[in-house]
Design an enzyme around this catalytic site. Sequence first.
Site, PDB file in Angstrom:
ATOM      1  N   CYS A   1       0.818  -1.228   0.000  1.00  0.00           N
ATOM      2  CA  CYS A   1       0.000   0.000   0.000  1.00  0.00           C
ATOM      3  C   CYS A   1       0.848   1.274   0.000  1.00  0.00           C
ATOM      4  CB  CYS A   1      -0.962   0.002   1.177  1.00  0.00           C
ATOM      5  SG  CYS A   1      -2.195  -1.291   1.042  1.00  0.00           S
TER       6      CYS A   1
ATOM      7  N   HIS B   1      -3.258   7.603   1.493  1.00  0.00           N
ATOM      8  CA  HIS B   1      -3.649   6.269   1.033  1.00  0.00           C
ATOM      9  C   HIS B   1      -5.065   6.020   1.537  1.00  0.00           C
ATOM     10  CE1 HIS B   1      -3.939   2.084   0.325  1.00  0.00           C
ATOM     11  NE2 HIS B   1      -3.770   1.729   1.588  1.00  0.00           N
TER      12      HIS B   1
ATOM     13  N   ASN C   1      -9.973   0.122  -1.005  1.00  0.00           N
ATOM     14  CA  ASN C   1      -8.520   0.243  -0.877  1.00  0.00           C
ATOM     15  C   ASN C   1      -7.884  -0.369  -2.130  1.00  0.00           C
ATOM     16  OD1 ASN C   1      -5.823  -0.063  -0.257  1.00  0.00           O
ATOM     17  ND2 ASN C   1      -6.159  -0.877   1.797  1.00  0.00           N
TER      18      ASN C   1
HETATM   19  O1  UT7 Z   1      -3.945  -0.598   3.256  1.00  0.00           O
HETATM   20  C1  UT7 Z   1      -3.172  -1.280   4.176  1.00  0.00           C
HETATM   21  C2  UT7 Z   1      -3.625  -1.137   5.486  1.00  0.00           C
HETATM   22  N1  UT7 Z   1      -4.871  -1.772   5.805  1.00  0.00           N
HETATM   23  C3  UT7 Z   1      -5.626  -1.130   6.664  1.00  0.00           C
HETATM   24  O2  UT7 Z   1      -5.346   0.005   6.971  1.00  0.00           O
HETATM   25  C4  UT7 Z   1      -6.771  -1.830   7.331  1.00  0.00           C
HETATM   26  C5  UT7 Z   1      -6.738  -1.512   8.777  1.00  0.00           C
HETATM   27  N2  UT7 Z   1      -7.796  -2.098   9.521  1.00  0.00           N
HETATM   28  C6  UT7 Z   1      -9.087  -1.709   9.392  1.00  0.00           C
HETATM   29  O3  UT7 Z   1      -9.402  -0.865   8.571  1.00  0.00           O
HETATM   30  C7  UT7 Z   1     -10.099  -2.260  10.345  1.00  0.00           C
HETATM   31  O4  UT7 Z   1      -9.445  -2.953  11.369  1.00  0.00           O
HETATM   32  C8  UT7 Z   1     -11.149  -3.181   9.666  1.00  0.00           C
HETATM   33  C9  UT7 Z   1     -12.052  -2.365   8.772  1.00  0.00           C
HETATM   34  C10 UT7 Z   1     -10.448  -4.245   8.858  1.00  0.00           C
HETATM   35  C11 UT7 Z   1     -12.014  -3.854  10.717  1.00  0.00           C
HETATM   36  O5  UT7 Z   1     -12.624  -2.879  11.540  1.00  0.00           O
HETATM   37  P1  UT7 Z   1     -12.598  -3.041  13.137  1.00  0.00           P
HETATM   38  O6  UT7 Z   1     -13.390  -1.953  13.676  1.00  0.00           O
HETATM   39  O7  UT7 Z   1     -11.142  -3.148  13.520  1.00  0.00           O
HETATM   40  O8  UT7 Z   1     -13.384  -4.395  13.339  1.00  0.00           O
HETATM   41  P2  UT7 Z   1     -12.882  -5.733  14.025  1.00  0.00           P
HETATM   42  O9  UT7 Z   1     -11.855  -6.400  13.189  1.00  0.00           O
HETATM   43  O10 UT7 Z   1     -12.543  -5.416  15.429  1.00  0.00           O
HETATM   44  O11 UT7 Z   1     -14.200  -6.607  13.981  1.00  0.00           O
HETATM   45  C12 UT7 Z   1     -15.369  -6.243  14.716  1.00  0.00           C
HETATM   46  C13 UT7 Z   1     -16.437  -7.289  14.472  1.00  0.00           C
HETATM   47  C14 UT7 Z   1     -15.945  -8.730  14.653  1.00  0.00           C
HETATM   48  O12 UT7 Z   1     -16.987  -9.475  15.242  1.00  0.00           O
HETATM   49  P3  UT7 Z   1     -16.950  -9.804  16.821  1.00  0.00           P
HETATM   50  O13 UT7 Z   1     -15.683 -10.553  17.040  1.00  0.00           O
HETATM   51  O14 UT7 Z   1     -16.950  -8.451  17.489  1.00  0.00           O
HETATM   52  O15 UT7 Z   1     -18.189 -10.575  17.018  1.00  0.00           O
HETATM   53  C15 UT7 Z   1     -15.748  -9.202  13.241  1.00  0.00           C
HETATM   54  O16 UT7 Z   1     -15.899 -10.594  13.090  1.00  0.00           O
HETATM   55  O17 UT7 Z   1     -16.904  -7.194  13.119  1.00  0.00           O
HETATM   56  C16 UT7 Z   1     -16.873  -8.497  12.519  1.00  0.00           C
HETATM   57  N3  UT7 Z   1     -16.608  -8.331  11.103  1.00  0.00           N
HETATM   58  C17 UT7 Z   1     -17.577  -8.133  10.191  1.00  0.00           C
HETATM   59  N4  UT7 Z   1     -18.919  -8.045  10.312  1.00  0.00           N
HETATM   60  C18 UT7 Z   1     -19.614  -7.807   9.179  1.00  0.00           C
HETATM   61  C19 UT7 Z   1     -15.402  -8.319  10.468  1.00  0.00           C
HETATM   62  N5  UT7 Z   1     -15.593  -8.116   9.154  1.00  0.00           N
HETATM   63  C20 UT7 Z   1     -16.926  -7.984   8.964  1.00  0.00           C
HETATM   64  C21 UT7 Z   1     -17.712  -7.762   7.822  1.00  0.00           C
HETATM   65  N6  UT7 Z   1     -19.053  -7.658   7.986  1.00  0.00           N
HETATM   66  N7  UT7 Z   1     -17.184  -7.588   6.583  1.00  0.00           N
END
Ligand code: UT7
Length: 325
Positions: free
Chosen positions: A115, A252, A282
């Site tokens: 990225c 980015h 992204n």
């Molecule tokens: O470009 C390179 C760099 N990449 C990034 O910058 C990505 C960085 N990370 C992020 O943007 C975020 O961490 C994400 C968007 C990937 C995830 O957001 P989050 O607020 O960190 O969510 P989380 O991973 O803590 O997940 C929260 C909940 C989980 O469920 P439980 O364990 O709380 O029951 C996940 O299983 O959301 C669930 N979840 C989803 N639910 C519906 C994860 N993905 C999804 C989904 N739809 N697509």
Amino acid sequence: MTVKRSIVLGTGSYLPERRLTNSDLADLVDTSDEWIVQRTGIRARHIAAEGEVTSDLAVHAARRALEAAKLEPADIDLIVLATATPDHTFPASAVTVQNKLGLTSGFAFDVHAVCSGFVYALTTADAYLRTGMARRALVIGAETFSRILDWNDRTTCVLFGDGAGALVLEAAEGDGTPADRGILTSHLRSDGAHKDKLYVDGGPSSTQTVGHLRMQGREVFRHAVSMITDVVEDAFAATGTDADSLDWFIPHQANRRIIDASAKKLGIDPAKVVVTLEDQGNTSAASIPLALDAAVRDGRVQRGDLIMLEAMGGGFTWGASLLRW
Ligand code: UT7
């Protein structure tokens, strides 16, 4: 004191025709438009057609950048392509781009920093121009991340999209002050201690397969804002500029929450932040030149504007470039 600067002559970008919305994704995996928009700001992304490869996207963007610069391919003597999704393991996709543009002179190579790839590629091309090893460069970020996503993994497949962006750089002379046009400073960083937080679980030397993208999203998120703000502060400090002197912040495009938190921490007015992820997701190394091209073509970016580009991603790698339009 006269110094060499790399100035931007033109920009271009390309998005594949097929648009995949959040509700389309909800038919594939257990997700919802509401979750994706709330957590990321993304509403849709573009997906390359069958047989459409990274170098095809790159060539479309490159041709548009050349047209904007009023140049022909033959005017270019360096092509640096940032990609983590090359057409083949080798040759470099940059060489395929060179061939598709009908060029047999100059030299071309890929830069691989995921990225952060575009900031790395821009910095690399700038170094070649400033040392006189090339005169005019095409710097391209192009990706087909749709090909390395696990379409059963809702934690990653909703985040990424395909696309390409390009710009033409030319060596020029400046006075060595921040009032100069061109790239004023660049700051690159990496730390392989984080290599397992965002990676692809395949490769020619390990599994002999292409593999799929794997990410500990929360871990990446946790580091993103501080890494981004560190390098941006370095760029400000190196040039004696600050958030108030900035005209545009072109980050980015990974996650709206990361962009907003970084801008806030840096004290950058939200009206100066260029955001395109809503309709693109992204696009890895393509996201900065896609956003830059959008802001140039809609007239936001004007001659003399001070622009900060920044990115952070797999590796981890991160970096920032400050330039005057
Ligand atoms: O470009 C390179 C760099 N990449 C990034 O910058 C990505 C960085 N990370 C992020 O943007 C975020 O961490 C994400 C968007 C990937 C995830 O957001 P989050 O607020 O960190 O969510 P989380 O991973 O803590 O997940 C929260 C909940 C989980 O469920 P439980 O364990 O709380 O029951 C996940 O299983 O959301 C669930 N979840 C989803 N639910 C519906 C994860 N993905 C999804 C989904 N739809 N697509």
